[in-house]
Every structure is written in structure tokens, then in C-alpha cells.
Scaffold this active site. Structure first.
Site, short mmCIF file in Angstrom:
data_model
loop_
_atom_site.label_atom_id
_atom_site.label_comp_id
_atom_site.label_asym_id
_atom_site.label_seq_id
_atom_site.Cartn_x
_atom_site.Cartn_y
_atom_site.Cartn_z
N HIS A 155 61.76 -30.80 17.56
CA HIS A 155 61.67 -32.74 17.57
C HIS A 155 60.79 -32.51 18.72
O HIS A 155 60.75 -33.81 19.32
CB HIS A 155 62.84 -33.26 17.49
CG HIS A 155 62.84 -32.97 15.77
ND1 HIS A 155 63.49 -34.19 14.80
CD2 HIS A 155 63.59 -32.03 15.50
CE1 HIS A 155 63.31 -33.90 13.70
NE2 HIS A 155 63.63 -32.51 13.63
N ASP A 362 57.16 -36.30 25.42
CA ASP A 362 57.61 -36.84 24.55
C ASP A 362 57.15 -36.70 22.87
O ASP A 362 56.01 -36.53 23.44
CB ASP A 362 58.01 -38.38 23.49
CG ASP A 362 59.15 -39.10 23.38
OD1 ASP A 362 60.00 -38.21 23.24
OD2 ASP A 362 59.84 -40.30 23.81
C1 GDG Z 1 63.76 -36.77 19.43
C2 GDG Z 1 62.25 -36.93 20.45
C3 GDG Z 1 61.07 -38.05 18.37
C4 GDG Z 1 67.13 -46.29 19.88
N1 GDG Z 1 68.50 -47.50 20.95
C5 GDG Z 1 68.42 -48.30 19.43
C6 GDG Z 1 68.09 -46.85 18.74
N2 GDG Z 1 66.59 -46.41 19.38
C7 GDG Z 1 66.91 -45.56 18.31
C8 GDG Z 1 65.13 -45.95 18.06
C9 GDG Z 1 64.59 -44.78 17.86
C10 GDG Z 1 65.55 -43.65 17.98
O1 GDG Z 1 66.44 -43.77 18.36
C11 GDG Z 1 64.65 -42.97 18.96
O2 GDG Z 1 64.08 -42.09 18.57
P1 GDG Z 1 62.44 -41.62 19.53
O3 GDG Z 1 61.56 -40.86 19.26
O4 GDG Z 1 62.14 -42.64 20.56
O5 GDG Z 1 63.41 -40.56 20.69
P2 GDG Z 1 65.23 -39.47 21.20
O6 GDG Z 1 66.56 -40.07 20.80
O7 GDG Z 1 64.29 -38.43 22.44
O8 GDG Z 1 64.22 -38.43 19.62
C12 GDG Z 1 61.48 -37.27 19.53
C13 GDG Z 1 62.41 -38.16 17.40
O9 GDG Z 1 63.13 -36.56 17.89
C14 GDG Z 1 62.14 -37.37 16.18
O10 GDG Z 1 61.71 -36.09 15.90
O11 GDG Z 1 60.42 -38.53 17.88
O12 GDG Z 1 60.00 -37.26 20.46
O13 GDG Z 1 62.82 -36.72 21.86
O14 GDG Z 1 65.03 -44.50 16.27
O15 GDG Z 1 65.08 -46.74 17.14
N3 GDG Z 1 68.53 -47.57 17.35
C15 GDG Z 1 69.87 -48.68 17.28
N4 GDG Z 1 69.43 -49.21 18.38
C16 GDG Z 1 69.43 -49.09 19.33
O16 GDG Z 1 69.96 -49.88 19.84
N5 GDG Z 1 69.81 -48.88 15.70
#
Ligand code: GDG
Length: 468
Positions: A155, A362
Site C-alpha cells: 500500500h 504517498d
Molecule cells: C495507506 C497509504 C494508500 C483520515 N482522517 C479521518 C479519516 N481518515 C481516512 C481518510 C482515508 C484514510 O483515512 C487515509 O488514507 P490515505 O490513503 O490518505 O493514507 P494512509 O492512511 O497513509 O494509507 C496510502 C492507502 O494506504 C490505501 O492503500 O492510499 O498511500 O499510505 O480514507 O478518509 N477517516 C475518518 N475520520 C477522520 O478524521 N472517518
């Protein structure tokens, strides 16, 4: 239909789906359909590891979890996974810690996961292992005699060879990936770096999707993860989202809101974002009092020092910026260290004129896709996106920026605020098409279909013979 076994560090409880990411929901759906099991760490600590497996069934999904000892968590989760691999794979060798105990703990815990999974696996099952916490697990299952079709999905980014070789025993770690039949990355860029390593460091051969080292051929593919676009767009008009929108609008009083939503992590470029926004305020006094940045940043990995540092840095940056520019009735940054349920989050995205997503590196970045999915088609906001996020390869109609440049960020914010409705609609439509077409179900199916096509008797797919 073959049963799916998912193995990942943490197991999500499907009944809490309202608060979960699309990944958990999509995997739960596949597990439910195939009557499969999700195996991982419970998140709980035990004094002595006993190997006891906690079985549960939650909303039709079977889960099997183990508790880990404190030393396991220190060395495997906070150690090798989050102090060694995470920074290194995000190109931050300055933050990576190489300690023998970490590596030992990582291998020990992976053996524990292999012992846990082994008795639960039937010969026909398809096994799908997730992420950097579990790279050697496939090899450990092979060592226990399992000949199942096995896939692995990373990921996070795959780092350039030049950086990866700084990891002690890197070749052992990468070799273990060849126990899988299919290895997936989010983008061509990460895949390219993986192939480069295999060719240069392992003397391997690449033919299309097939990568061979010695007598072992696996498929290595780019398969970008998506979100559940339809569900997210619906969440953005739910009652909770509309209430959140009303609450925000009442407090904004016609000011334009810029939004950032990130786990508090140094890879997300939060410091650079605050600096870029500060530059914008400096460059554009005409926008003072007319905009504000709402940064939602729930803390994560608080036991790791580099995460404590980024938190302290951001606290002081936000304080300084607000001190410098605030007036009695205007605060330029709202910096919020709490998380929100997904429907409320969707309402926050929709109320924002600009989504500001500025990671320094990312794997994908789902927030960018969620921001797009949450917009009002008749009056969409503008996405400003770092060109170093995997998502930038799909969301080409965002305003793409270099997050290391405060000037570029400042210019992009200024441009976004002035963007005419026609252009906003055109850009949004193109991005939404991509978010809808390559959604979470598409991702899951693309990957599992490849895995299912692997011939179990040879546990591999032969490459098509090449001409000449
Ligand atoms: C890894 C990889 C890849 C955030 N704040 C809140 C909240 N979130 C949720 C977001 C989003 C998720 O967390 C974060 O996803 P990301 O993709 O931005 O980043 P990582 O956590 O680092 O994830 C990344 C991912 O895996 C999937 O393969 O895209 O590159 O680093 O869904 O919405 N959700 C809620 N409240 C919050 O305050 N409910």
C-alpha cells in the site's frame, strides 16, 4: 468460488464500517461472498504470547486474531514496520532506524502470523497478504508446505534501488516476495522501481508483467486502489454531512474554506502545507479574512518519536501563523487533532472550495479521491494535489504541485480561488470519471482475478512466449 483468506496487520470489524476506510469495506465484502477469513493482530497486548486465536464473526465476516506481547509491538510494529520500513519506503532514509532487534522482532511476529494462519488454510484457498508489515509471511507459509495461490499488495511506495540498498539484509526481504504468485503496487512508478531492483540487485529478468529470478517467475503489476465512489458521494449528501455543512457554513460566514485531512504523519507534507499556506497569506493580503484552512489531522503512531516531533512542529507552526495573521474575528488555520465519522468527513470535504493534498510521497492517497467524490457536481471545489502522490497519475485534472515549493502552493491556491465554474466542472468531471471507473471493487477484482488465474499445480502463470 475459492475461499479468500486476507492477512494484514490489523483486522477491521465490519460492523464498524461507518467509521472505516473503503479498503476494509471492500475486503469485508469479498470475505463475506467467499465465506473467507480475515487474519491479523487484535490490537491487544498480552503478557505472554500463547498462540491463542480469537475467532469472531462480525456482520458475516469471520475474523481470527492474535494478541501480541509488548516486545512484539515495540520491535515489529513500532520498530521495523514504522521506524524502519515506513520511512525508508517513503524515501526518508534520514528517519529510518536500522536495529537488529527490530528485524528480529519483525521476523518473529511474522512467524507467529504464519503459525496462526497455517491451520486455517485449506488447499483451495486464495491468500491475499497486505502491506509492509507482512512481506516475509508468504515465504513462511510456503516453508510450512502451503502451495496455495498467494498474492501480496503493497500500500506504500516502493523506494528507488539506491535507497533500498541502505536497508541491512534488503535482498533477503525482497527475495521473500518471490514466494507470492502476484505482487501488486499502486502505480507504474513503484512497479518500475521494484523491477529495477530485481534486475540490478538480483540479476532478474522482466518480461511484461512477469518477473523471473532463478527458476521462480511471479507477476508484478500496478493496480491502483480506489474508493467506494458511489457510497462516498451518497455520504456527502446524508443528513450527518448536510448538518456538518450547515455548521461549517454558519461559522465560515462566506469565507472560502480550504481543507486538508490526513493522519498526522511526516509523509503527508503537513509542515510544507502550512508553509505554503503561510506563503499564500504573505503573497496575497487581498485574501486575508476571506479564506481559512481547516486541517483535520488525527494523531497516529504516537509511540514513535518522529511522530511526536511532527506533532510538536505543527503545533508551533499553526500557533505562529495564527498569531501573525489572526484578527479578533478571523483565524487563518483551524487545526483539529480529532477524527470524524466518515459521513461527517464527507460533509467537511463538500463544504470546502479547495482540497489541499500535499504528501511528499504517498503510495496512493485516498483523501484526494474522497474529496473529488464528495463534491457537488453543480458547484465542485478544486483539488490541489502533490505530484508525488500515487493518485496524481490518475487525477491529472487536479492542480498538480510540488509540495516542497511554497510559491507553487501559493500560486495554486490563488488560481483555485479564482477558477471559473466551467473549468471547475470540467476538471471535476474528468477526475470523477476516473474515481468512479477505477473504484474499490474494480481494484479488488482486478487483483483477485489475476490471482485466481494462477495455475495452482505449478503455482504460477507461464509468460506468453515472446516472438523471435
Ligand atoms: C495507506 C497509504 C494508500 C483520515 N482522517 C479521518 C479519516 N481518515 C481516512 C481518510 C482515508 C484514510 O483515512 C487515509 O488514507 P490515505 O490513503 O490518505 O493514507 P494512509 O492512511 O497513509 O494509507 C496510502 C492507502 O494506504 C490505501 O492503500 O492510499 O498511500 O499510505 O480514507 O478518509 N477517516 C475518518 N475520520 C477522520 O478524521 N472517518
Amino acid at each position: 468460488m475459492s475461499r479468500l483468506i486476507v492477512i494484514s496487520n490489523r483486522v477491521s470489524r465490519p460492523s464498524k464500517a461507518g467509521n472505516q476506510g473503503g479498503l476494509a469495506v471492500a475486503l469485508a465484502e469479498a470475505l463475506r461472498e467467499s465465506r473467507g477469513t480475515w487474519i491479523g493482530w487484535s490490537g491487544e497486548v498480552t503478557d505472554h504470547f500463547t498462540g491463542h486465536i480469537g475467532f469472531a464473526e462480525d456482520d458475516g465476516v469471520k475474523t481470527a486474531t492474535i494478541d501480541l506481547e509488548e516486545q512484539d509491538i515495540d520491535e515489529y510494529y513500532n520498530g521495523y514496520a514504522n521506524k524502519t520500513l515506513w520511512p525508508l519506503f517513503h524515501f526518508r532514509i534520514d528517519l529510518a532506524e536500522y536495529a537488529r532487534d527490530f528485524e528480529g522482532g519483525y521476523n518473529r511476529v511474522n512467524q507467529r502470523f504464519a503459525d496462526t494462519a497455517a491451520p486455517l488454510i485449506e488447499p483451495e484457498d486464495i491468500i491475499w497478504v497486505h502491506d509492509y508489515h507482512m512481506i516475509p509471511l508468504g515465504q513462511m507459509l510456503r516453508d510450512r508446505g502451503h502451495r496455495n495461490r498467494m498474492g501480496f499488495f503493497l500500500h506504500i511506495p516502493w523506494p528507488p534501488t539506491r535507497l533500498l540498498v541502505s536497508l541491512p539484509h534488503h535482498s533477503k526481504l525482497v527475495s521473500s516476495l518471490f514466494a507470492y504468485d502476484v505482487v501488486g503496487f499502486h502505480t507504474e512508478e513503484w512497479l518500475e522501481s521494484f523491477r529495477h531492483y530485481v534486475e540490478k540487485e538480483m540479476g532478474g529478468r522482466v518480461e511484461g508483467d512477469f518477473v523471473t529470478v532463478g527458476d521462480r517467475t511471479i507477476q508484478a503489476v500496478a493496480c491502483p486502489i480506489g474508493i467506494n465512489a458511489k457510497e462516498f458521494a451518497e455520504a456527502a449528501v446524508s443528513k450527518a454531512a448536510r448538518d456538518m455543512g450547515d455548521r461549517l457554513r454558519a461559522s465560515l460566514q462566506d469565507r472560502a474554506m480550504i481543507v486538508g485531512v490526513d493522519r498526522l504523519d511526516y509523509s503527508k507534507g503537513l509542515e510544507e502545507r502550512f508553509n505554503g499556506y503561510a506563503r499564500f497569506l504573505k503573497d496575497h493580503p487581498e485574501h486575508h479574512r476571506k479564506v481559512l484552512l481547516t486541517q483535520v489531522a488525527p494523531p497516529s503512531r504516537g509511540d514513535v518519536e518522529s511522530y511526536q516531533q511532527i506533532r510538536a512542529t505543527l503545533d508551533s507552526l499553526a500557533g505562529r501563523l495564527n498569531g501573525e495573521y489572526s484578527d479578533v474575528d478571523w483565524t487563518p488555520i483551524r487545526y483539529v487533532n480529532q477524527g470524524y465519522p466518515r459521513d461527517k468527513l464527507a460533509g467537511i470535504y463538500r463544504a470546502a472550495k479547495i482540497g489541499l493534498v500535499t504528501p511528499l510521497r504517498d503510495g496512493m492517497n485516498l483523501v484526494a479521491k474522497e474529496y473529488v467524490a464528495a463534491q457537488d457536481p453543480e458547484d465542485p471545489g478544486v483539488l490541489i494535489l502533490s505530484r508525488f502522490a500515487g493518485a496524481a497519475l490518475q487525477l491529472k485534472d487536479a492542480l498538480l504541485i510540488n509540495p516542497y515549493s511554497p510559491e507553487e502552493m501559493s500560486d495554486a491556491i490563488n488560481r483555485a480561488l479564482a477558477m471559473p465554474l466551467d473549468e471547475r466542472k470540467r476538471r471535476w468531471r474528468a477526475m470523477m470519471d476516473s474515481v468512479e471507473q477505477q473504484d474499490i471493487s474494480w481494484w479488488r477484482q482486478s487483483f483477485t482475478e489475476r490471482l485466481m488465474a494462477v495455475d495452482r499445480d505449478t503455482a504460477r502463470v507461464e509468460p506468453e512466449p515472446t516472438e523471435g
